[in-house]
Design a protein around this motif. Sequence first.
Motif, short mmCIF file in Angstrom:
data_model
loop_
_atom_site.label_atom_id
_atom_site.label_comp_id
_atom_site.label_asym_id
_atom_site.label_seq_id
_atom_site.Cartn_x
_atom_site.Cartn_y
_atom_site.Cartn_z
N GLU A 87 0.81 -1.26 -0.02
CA GLU A 87 0.01 -0.08 0.12
C GLU A 87 0.95 1.12 -0.11
N GLU A 105 -2.31 -5.56 -6.58
CA GLU A 105 -3.32 -4.99 -5.84
C GLU A 105 -4.24 -4.10 -7.01
N TYR A 114 2.72 -11.07 -7.00
CA TYR A 114 3.39 -11.33 -5.84
C TYR A 114 4.07 -12.65 -6.05
#
Length: 546
Positions: A87, A105, A114
């Motif tokens: 984030e 994301e 990832y």
Amino acid sequence: MDYNKLADILFCDVTKTPEDYNALYPARNLPESAEVTRIAPSPTGFIHLGNLFGALADERIAKLSDGVFYLRIEDTDEKRKVEGAVEAVLDSLGYFGLKFDEGAEIGGNYGPYYQRQRADLYRTFAKELVKKGLAYPCFCTEEELSAVREIQQENKENTGYWGKYAKCRNLSLEEIERKISEGAPYVLRLRSPGNVENKFTFEDEIKGKITVCENDLDIVILKRDGIPTYHFAHVIDDHFMGTTLVVRGEEWVATLPIHLQLFELLGFERPKYAHTAQLMKIDNGKKRKLSKRHDPELSLEYYKSLGYHPTAVKTYLMTLLNSNFEEWFLANPEKPLEEFEFSVSKMGQSGALFDTMKLDDISKTVISNMEADDVLSFYENWVKEYASDDYDVIFADKAFIKKIIELQMAIGSKKRRKDFICAKQMHGLFGYYFTQYFKPTYDFKLDSEMSRTILEKFIAVYNIADDNETWFNKVKEIASELGFAVKMGDYKKNPDAYKGFVGDVAEIIRVAVTGIKNTPDLCTIMQIIGEDESRKRIADAINHLS
Ligand code: GLU
């Protein structure tokens, strides 16, 4: 040795084949000149200027070529992982207006983005290497490896797992099976066919021709937990995610032969590489790398918290990224930087010198070219986040603070002022406009009696309705009455004939009203703060002088 058998022993869990992945990740359907770029940070929670520097180049290259810019998270090192780090990457880069087309994301067809979630993919290709006799399990312990390193250092040989030192290279299938059944932990190593004596030339998009040696190290490709090392994951991911240009820090040049070798052994076409120069600074007259420990300006939070406008930081970084950018910027200060034709070939080969003074300078120009409303809303957001205690005072009346900003920027005049550097500095400049914050320490240039006389005379004629010219004529009259020159020329010709110059008289009023000697147009400031407040401040100053 039956490599197929070894592959089955080591990878009995692998059910997919290379063909499955070729089908899952087809070549991207993009125009031929489109570049696919990425940033691949580790989720350590620290996203720095170097990341932004590279990301800006990646983003420009992808956008200008109608390509794709994506985010991959290199989370293979569980120990360095920090909660919320992804984030933070998205937030920080989002603050600077860098948007990914796909990635962690965000999503996309080439994920998961990832690395930890891509274990099956890496294992499938590790298995392929084993089948071809190009990878093998290594059971050496840390102690054994450091003993080897010591011998190599003593012999002044290259350190690492190579040639005669690669003890597990020639283990028999039986020995391997026995060790595995005993539960001995192992890593998977590449059986490097390279010879360090062989040099070859490689064309880097920034550095041009680089001569390097072949890799002869049997590097680790999968760690004990089955998770890949950077080298292996980089090659697999950049292949399957369709990266065409890898922009990364020049610290990776040292291991580039490993990466090129892996691309070749896996039968993948390699991407182009652009190795970017380190960010440097001058410290005590010496050039050195920016460091996380010593230089707060390396962190992106630093710019955000001081309220540097993202466009200013980006514009400054562009001057470091492309040698011809500054010339373009000076000629086109009002154009969005997206219009600049960014080019990889114009990227600097040696350490880019980071200079906060230059950043401030560019920032002044960038902000001076913005609309007052944009500066206002940028400042408002900053106050909300970083000076929230002052918010209610400063934004009690938006029209009031907007007038201040317009005046400080000289909106409407022929030449804009370049007062603003960053929100924090703006915040410091605005103090005298607000009664609550106005705490002057009067520093009058003239003696008390003269200062007081000037203020008394001024307050007697002051009228809020005066325009700038009338206002200044009144100051001139006072000046001349008290023996000050009204024209600079007169004063210069004959300084002894005067007590000073009209500017000295105006300065007394300025210090009384604002507390400082340098401000934008004082007549307008007095109009903004209003008649009562202006009169009160002058009266207070007279009191102070009495
Ligand atoms: N995870 C690597 C790093 O943070 C990425 C290098 C690359 O861009 O390939 O340095």
